[in-house]
Motif scaffolding. Structure first.
Motif, PDB file in Angstrom:
ATOM      1  N   GLN A  27       0.799  -1.212   0.000  1.00  0.00           N
ATOM      2  CA  GLN A  27       0.000   0.000   0.000  1.00  0.00           C
ATOM      3  C   GLN A  27       0.836   1.268   0.000  1.00  0.00           C
ATOM      4  O   GLN A  27       0.704   2.120   0.859  1.00  0.00           O
ATOM      5  N   ALA A  28       1.720   1.381  -0.967  1.00  0.00           N
ATOM      6  CA  ALA A  28       2.401   2.661  -1.169  1.00  0.00           C
ATOM      7  C   ALA A  28       1.357   3.708  -1.531  1.00  0.00           C
ATOM      8  O   ALA A  28       1.474   4.868  -1.161  1.00  0.00           O
ATOM      9  N   ILE A  49       4.065  11.744   4.832  1.00  0.00           N
ATOM     10  CA  ILE A  49       3.447  11.964   3.523  1.00  0.00           C
ATOM     11  C   ILE A  49       2.724  10.679   3.127  1.00  0.00           C
ATOM     12  O   ILE A  49       3.357   9.649   2.913  1.00  0.00           O
ATOM     13  N   THR A  50       1.411  10.738   3.072  1.00  0.00           N
ATOM     14  CA  THR A  50       0.609   9.572   2.730  1.00  0.00           C
ATOM     15  C   THR A  50      -0.109   9.844   1.408  1.00  0.00           C
ATOM     16  O   THR A  50      -0.616  10.950   1.188  1.00  0.00           O
ATOM     17  N   ILE A  51      -0.123   8.843   0.537  1.00  0.00           N
ATOM     18  CA  ILE A  51      -0.726   8.994  -0.783  1.00  0.00           C
ATOM     19  C   ILE A  51      -1.879   8.004  -0.921  1.00  0.00           C
ATOM     20  O   ILE A  51      -1.760   6.838  -0.531  1.00  0.00           O
ATOM     21  N   SER A  52      -2.969   8.482  -1.460  1.00  0.00           N
ATOM     22  CA  SER A  52      -4.117   7.602  -1.673  1.00  0.00           C
ATOM     23  C   SER A  52      -4.735   7.922  -3.038  1.00  0.00           C
ATOM     24  O   SER A  52      -4.400   8.918  -3.676  1.00  0.00           O
ATOM     25  N   ARG A  53      -5.642   7.043  -3.464  1.00  0.00           N
ATOM     26  CA  ARG A  53      -6.290   7.233  -4.765  1.00  0.00           C
ATOM     27  C   ARG A  53      -7.790   7.184  -4.589  1.00  0.00           C
ATOM     28  O   ARG A  53      -8.308   6.353  -3.838  1.00  0.00           O
ATOM     29  N   TRP A  54      -8.471   8.118  -5.279  1.00  0.00           N
ATOM     30  CA  TRP A  54      -9.929   8.155  -5.231  1.00  0.00           C
ATOM     31  C   TRP A  54     -10.470   8.134  -6.655  1.00  0.00           C
ATOM     32  O   TRP A  54      -9.987   8.852  -7.523  1.00  0.00           O
ATOM     33  N   ALA A 162       3.941   9.406 -12.924  1.00  0.00           N
ATOM     34  CA  ALA A 162       4.989   8.504 -12.449  1.00  0.00           C
ATOM     35  C   ALA A 162       4.431   7.455 -11.499  1.00  0.00           C
ATOM     36  O   ALA A 162       4.771   6.265 -11.587  1.00  0.00           O
ATOM     37  N   LEU A 163       3.552   7.885 -10.614  1.00  0.00           N
ATOM     38  CA  LEU A 163       2.975   6.938  -9.649  1.00  0.00           C
ATOM     39  C   LEU A 163       2.001   5.978 -10.317  1.00  0.00           C
ATOM     40  O   LEU A 163       2.029   4.771 -10.053  1.00  0.00           O
ATOM     41  N   THR A 164       1.135   6.509 -11.161  1.00  0.00           N
ATOM     42  CA  THR A 164       0.142   5.627 -11.784  1.00  0.00           C
ATOM     43  C   THR A 164       0.788   4.661 -12.769  1.00  0.00           C
ATOM     44  O   THR A 164       0.313   3.537 -12.943  1.00  0.00           O
ATOM     45  N   ALA A 175       7.252   6.190  -3.618  1.00  0.00           N
ATOM     46  CA  ALA A 175       6.102   7.073  -3.407  1.00  0.00           C
ATOM     47  C   ALA A 175       6.477   8.256  -2.521  1.00  0.00           C
ATOM     48  O   ALA A 175       6.033   9.381  -2.744  1.00  0.00           O
ATOM     49  N   ARG A 176       7.328   8.003  -1.532  1.00  0.00           N
ATOM     50  CA  ARG A 176       7.765   9.092  -0.650  1.00  0.00           C
ATOM     51  C   ARG A 176       8.577  10.126  -1.425  1.00  0.00           C
ATOM     52  O   ARG A 176       8.454  11.330  -1.196  1.00  0.00           O
TER      53      ARG A 176
END
Length: 331
Positions: A27-28, A49-54, A162-164, A175-176
Motif C-alpha cells: 500500500q504505497a 506523507i501519505t498517498i491515496s487514490r480516489w 509517475a505513480l500511476t 512514493a515518498r
C-alpha cells in the motif's frame, strides 16, 4: 539551477532502492473507502506523507471532508472532470478540471466537492512540517495554499503519471520521493500574476470602519474578508490593489497612527499604549513602531513635543504598487 520539472524527472528516474532493502511495503498508494477517507484512517498510515487514490465512476457525486489539523491535503486530477469546490457557502472553484489540475486545502479546513462527471484523483496527505507557515495573518504560505487551485500544473501531472505508471509495483520509498518533490514544489509557489480589480469603495469603507472599531484586538484575514463579503484570497488581492497595503500591513499602520496620537497627547506608559492599540507586548509594539517610523516610541514622543503633530486617522493610500498581484484560487 534545476527547475521543479527537472527535479521531478530526477526523482522519477530513481529506482525504489537497493534490492537488499526490498521491503515492498504494501500500500504505497492507500485505498480510500470514501472521498479523502483512508481505510483505517491516517493514523494507520504512520507516514508524514501519505498517498491515496480516489475514483468515482458516477456521473454526479457530492462529498465533504475536513483536513486534519497537522496536514495539508493536495489533490491531483488523473482525468478531466467537472467540479465545484465550496467552503462555508463560498465558491472556491466551479468549472472543468483538466487532468493534472492541482488543488490544496490547508490544515483544519473543511471542503465540499460536487463532481458532475466521473473523476479520478491522487490524494496527498502532507505533514504541516513540510510546508511551514512563513508569517501571520494571511501573508504566509498557509494562506496562499488555503484555497489554491492550479489548472494544468505540469509538475503535478508528471508526478501523478509517475505513480500511476508504476501502479501496484510502486513501493513506499518511491512514493515518498514523489510526495517530497510535490511538497517542495508547493513550498516554492508564488501567486500567479494577473490583473486584479481594486476592492470597490463601498466594500473598502466597510473594512476600514471595521478596523477603526476593532483595531485594539486581534483581527484575522478571514474576519476582514467576511466583512467585505469575499473569499480570503480575493479580498487580499483586491484590498492591496485598492490601498497598496496587504491587510495586515494596513492594520499595523492604523495601530501605529493611533499610537502616535496617544504618545503625543498623553503621558501614558508605553506598555499601556501598546495594549491600547492592539499589541500583546510592549516589545512587539516597539519593533513594529520602529520599523514603520524609523524611530522608537520613546524617541518619537520626544520629537513630537518639539514639532507640531498632525493626527492621521488611517494609513495613507500608497501610490500605485504592483497592482498585478493576484489571488491563486480560481473562481
Amino acid at each position: 539551477m534545476f527547475t521543479d520539472l527537472q527535479v521531478a524527472h530526477a526523482w522519477i528516474g530513481l529506482q525504489a532502492g537497493p534490492r537488499d532493502h526490498q521491503v515492498r511495503q504494501a500500500q504505497a498508494i492507500h485505498k480510500e473507502n470514501g472521498w479523502r477517507r483512508l481505510e483505517g484512517g491516517l493514523d494507520a498510515a504512520f507516514e508524514d506523507i501519505t498517498i491515496s487514490r480516489w475514483e468515482d465512476l458516477r456521473d454526479s457525486s457530492s462529498h465533504q471532508a475536513t483536513t486534519p489539523e497537522d496536514r495539508y491535503f493536495v489533490g491531483i486530477a488523473l482525468k478531466t472532470t467537472r467540479a465545484k469546490l465550496t467552503r462555508d457557502r463560498q465558491v472556491i472553484f466551479d468549472g472543468t478540471m483538466p487532468a493534472g489540475t492541482l488543488y490544496v486545502s490547508a490544515p483544519s479546513k473543511s471542503l465540499s466537492a460536487q463532481f458532475q462527471a466521473p473523476c479520478a484523483f491522487l490524494h496527498f496527505h502532507i505533514s504541516a512540517d513540510h510546508l511551514p507557515a512563513q508569517s501571520v495573518a494571511g501573508d504566509g504560505l498557509r494562506d496562499l495554499l488555503g484555497d489554491l487551485v492550479l489548472l494544468r500544473d505540469p509538475l503535478a501531472a508528471e508526478l501523478a503519471k509517475a505513480l500511476t505508471d508504476h501502479g501496484d509495483a510502486a513501493d513506499r520509498q518511491f512514493a515518498r520521493c514523489i510526495g517530497q518533490t510535490l511538497a517542495m514544489h508547493l513550498a516554492r509557489l508564488e501567486p500567479p500574476r494577473a490583473r486584479v480589480n481594486a476592492l470597490p469603495k463601498w466594500r473598502l469603507r466597510r473594512v476600514e470602519q471595521h478596523i477603526a472599531d476593532h483595531f485594539d484586538r486581534s483581527i484575522s484575514l478571514s474576519e476582514l474578508a467576511s466583512v467585505a463579503g469575499l473569499s480570503r484570497m480575493h479580498f487580499a488581492a483586491q484590498f492591496r490593489a485598492a490601498t497598496g497595503y496587504r491587510p495586515r500591513e494596513f492594520l499595523l499602520n492604523y495601530r501605529i497612527e493611533h499610537a502616535k496620537t496617544l504618545l503625543a497627547t498623553t503621558g501614558r506608559p508605553l506598555a499601556e499604549i501598546a495594549l491600547a492599540v492592539g499589541f500583546s507586548t510592549q516589545a512587539h509594539f516597539s519593533t513594529v513602531f520602529k520599523r514603520i517610523t524609523a524611530q522608537s516610541p520613546a524617541r518619537w514622543r520626544l520629537t513630537s513635543k518639539r514639532e507640531p503633530f498632525e493626527i492621521e486617522a488611517q494609513p495613507r493610500r500608497r501610490p500605485a504598487v504592483d497592482r498585478d498581484w493576484a489571488a491563486s484560487a480560481a473562481a
